[in-house]
Write a protein that holds these residues in place. Structure first.
Motif, mmCIF file in Angstrom:
data_model
loop_
_atom_site.group_PDB
_atom_site.id
_atom_site.type_symbol
_atom_site.label_atom_id
_atom_site.label_comp_id
_atom_site.label_asym_id
_atom_site.label_seq_id
_atom_site.Cartn_x
_atom_site.Cartn_y
_atom_site.Cartn_z
ATOM 1 N N ASP A 276 8.189 69.724 54.575
ATOM 2 C CA ASP A 276 7.501 68.644 53.869
ATOM 3 C C ASP A 276 6.825 67.753 54.905
ATOM 4 O O ASP A 276 7.448 66.868 55.495
ATOM 5 C CB ASP A 276 8.531 67.863 53.040
ATOM 6 C CG ASP A 276 7.937 66.626 52.379
ATOM 7 O OD1 ASP A 276 6.716 66.594 52.153
ATOM 8 O OD2 ASP A 276 8.717 65.693 52.092
ATOM 9 N N SER B 114 6.070 71.484 45.042
ATOM 10 C CA SER B 114 7.397 70.938 45.347
ATOM 11 C C SER B 114 8.316 72.043 45.842
ATOM 12 O O SER B 114 8.002 73.238 45.764
ATOM 13 C CB SER B 114 8.003 70.299 44.091
ATOM 14 O OG SER B 114 8.322 71.298 43.138
ATOM 15 N N ILE C 26 4.869 71.948 52.098
ATOM 16 C CA ILE C 26 4.483 70.895 51.159
ATOM 17 C C ILE C 26 3.485 70.003 51.894
ATOM 18 O O ILE C 26 3.849 69.329 52.859
ATOM 19 C CB ILE C 26 5.696 70.060 50.699
ATOM 20 C CG1 ILE C 26 6.811 70.964 50.163
ATOM 21 C CG2 ILE C 26 5.265 69.025 49.667
ATOM 22 C CD1 ILE C 26 6.435 71.779 48.965
ATOM 23 N N SER D 65 1.919 67.117 53.075
ATOM 24 C CA SER D 65 2.127 65.668 53.006
ATOM 25 C C SER D 65 1.525 64.916 54.181
ATOM 26 O O SER D 65 1.750 63.708 54.307
ATOM 27 C CB SER D 65 3.635 65.363 52.939
ATOM 28 O OG SER D 65 4.227 65.968 51.817
ATOM 29 N N SER E 265 12.119 67.362 55.784
ATOM 30 C CA SER E 265 11.156 66.375 55.288
ATOM 31 C C SER E 265 10.809 65.373 56.379
ATOM 32 O O SER E 265 11.695 64.836 57.047
ATOM 33 C CB SER E 265 11.730 65.639 54.071
ATOM 34 O OG SER E 265 10.787 64.737 53.534
ATOM 35 N N ASN F 48 5.435 59.604 48.079
ATOM 36 C CA ASN F 48 4.978 60.886 47.566
ATOM 37 C C ASN F 48 4.923 60.839 46.039
ATOM 38 O O ASN F 48 5.922 60.529 45.391
ATOM 39 C CB ASN F 48 5.939 61.991 48.023
ATOM 40 C CG ASN F 48 5.385 63.374 47.767
ATOM 41 O OD1 ASN F 48 4.831 63.638 46.712
ATOM 42 N ND2 ASN F 48 5.537 64.245 48.744
ATOM 43 N N CYS G 239 11.290 63.763 49.448
ATOM 44 C CA CYS G 239 11.814 64.987 50.055
ATOM 45 C C CYS G 239 11.369 66.239 49.308
ATOM 46 O O CYS G 239 12.166 67.116 48.979
ATOM 47 C CB CYS G 239 13.328 64.937 50.178
ATOM 48 S SG CYS G 239 13.889 63.690 51.347
ATOM 49 N N ALA G 240 10.082 66.307 49.027
ATOM 50 C CA ALA G 240 9.444 67.523 48.515
ATOM 51 C C ALA G 240 9.957 67.949 47.147
ATOM 52 O O ALA G 240 9.819 69.097 46.755
ATOM 53 C CB ALA G 240 9.622 68.666 49.517
ATOM 54 N N ASN H 111 4.299 60.755 52.460
ATOM 55 C CA ASN H 111 5.670 60.284 52.295
ATOM 56 C C ASN H 111 5.793 58.806 52.622
ATOM 57 O O ASN H 111 6.605 58.094 52.018
ATOM 58 C CB ASN H 111 6.625 61.114 53.152
ATOM 59 C CG ASN H 111 6.800 62.522 52.607
ATOM 60 O OD1 ASN H 111 6.542 62.771 51.438
ATOM 61 N ND2 ASN H 111 7.214 63.437 53.461
#
Length: 353
Positions: free
Chosen positions: A106, A152, A133, A135, A54, A65, A70-71, A61
């Protein structure tokens, strides 16, 4: 320029080495440490072993998020937030030692690039499937794979169990020191300048497709209204060497763009028809008929009058070398000028919805 697209080659000179900038989530004052979040095992957890990388400094993030930190890692997953290149290497080696069967990334395209560049040293030929993921500021790979913004780690875990997988070949760029980067969107000459424009749009709050649109518009305007000696119009001299027969040629290029993705942001199709391997667009300098060519290129047109005007496409370009005086950009990060080998790498397996 026809010979360029027959060789699709890249050249080497002056002992240039690939220089890594800091990781996009690194701070100079932070040591090489991995932050771990102990999560107690839970009954019924899928047998797949999941490791999450992540990026705490990716855009979503940093903003918090909306899925969760952390996803969306669930109990039993190994979660890390590496803050340096060394910490990332350590985390991936730990994943390999623990037999991780799914690596969840992530972050944005830059985070994916850093993970894929470091992962072969840890996993060798036994690279596990990767889940992304989205982000970051740009998430072109996630878009290409059809990943929703609210995906996720648990979603990816379920998708892996269901066998929902796709492969993509990364663009591999190797410097003279032997270091190899792996990413998905590569560019030089005007693309380096356009990326700088995109960074400025990020500063004013534009991200994703909006940032791409503004940077393309800015690049076109800079070129159209520039004088004959302007760097945008002049391009740069690129030396191209065919790795198969060592044939070397030089061309003045306004733009060099390459990718292995099949779909780019906001529906743009500068590389023409989607194809396997590394697809390339090279534009001769100075660019001709730009007001007519830009809409046609972005809509996916290729060949014909565009080729005669100096807009050349090549599909499934082979392993080649380039001498790039002005450097290059890979997945949003700029790298120093020099000589690099470029190829489509071995396919990587990605988990998809």
């Amino acid at each position: 320029m026809t010979s360029f697209f027959k060789t699709a080659a890249l050249a080497r000179t002056n002992g240039a080495a690939l220089v890594h900038p800091p990781l996009p989530f690194a701070r100079a004052d932070e040591g090489a440490q991995v932050v771990r979040f102990p999560i107690a095992p839970r009954r019924g957890l899928d047998a797949a072993r999941v490791g999450v990388i992540s990026n705490p400094r990716s855009r979503r993030n940093q903003q918090g998020n909306p899925v969760h930190r952390c996803a969306g890692a669930t109990p039993g997953m190994l979660v890390t937030e590496p803050t340096t290149k060394e910490a990332l290497t350590e985390a991936l080696a730990d994943f390999a030692a623990r037999g991780v069967e799914l690596v969840v990334v992530d972050g944005g395209d830059g985070t994916v690039r850093d993970v894929l560049s470091a992962a072969p040293a840890a996993f060798g030929a036994a690279m596990p499937p990767i889940a992304v993921i989205p982000s970051g500021k740009t998430n072109a790979l996630a878009l290409d794979l059809g990943i929703p913004w609210d995906w996720s780690a648990s979603d990816a875990q379920a998708a892996l169990a269901a066998g929902r997988l796709e492969t993509r070949q990364p663009v591999e760029i190797t410097g003279e020191n032997g270091t190899t980067l792996r990413g998905f969107l590569f560019g030089a000459s005007a693309f380096v300048r356009a990326t700088d424009l995109a960074q400025r749009t990020h500063d004013i709050g534009a991200f994703g497709g909006v940032a791409v649109g503004l940077s393309v518009l800015g690049a076109v305007l800079q070129t159209m209204f520039a004088g004959a000696g302007n760097a945008w119009r002049a391009g740069e001299r690129v030396r191209i060497t065919d790795m198969a027969d060592a044939t070397t040629r030089e061309h003045d290029l306004y733009l060099l763009l390459g990718s292995t993705l099949r779909r780019l942001p906001i529906g743009l199709k500068p590389l023409g028809r989607p194809g396997e391997g590394l697809n390339i667009l090279a534009v001769e300098a100075p660019p001709r008929l730009l007001p007519l060519a830009v809409p046609a290129i972005l809509a996916g047109r290729e060949g014909g009058w565009l080729a005669r005007a100096g807009y050349h496409h090549r599909h499934d370009a082979p392993h080649s070398r380039l001498t790039l005086p002005g450097g290059f950009v890979l997945d949003g990060e700029s790298y120093a000028g020099g000589v690099y080998e470029v190829r489509a790498g071995e396919p990587i397996t990605f988990v998809t919805p």
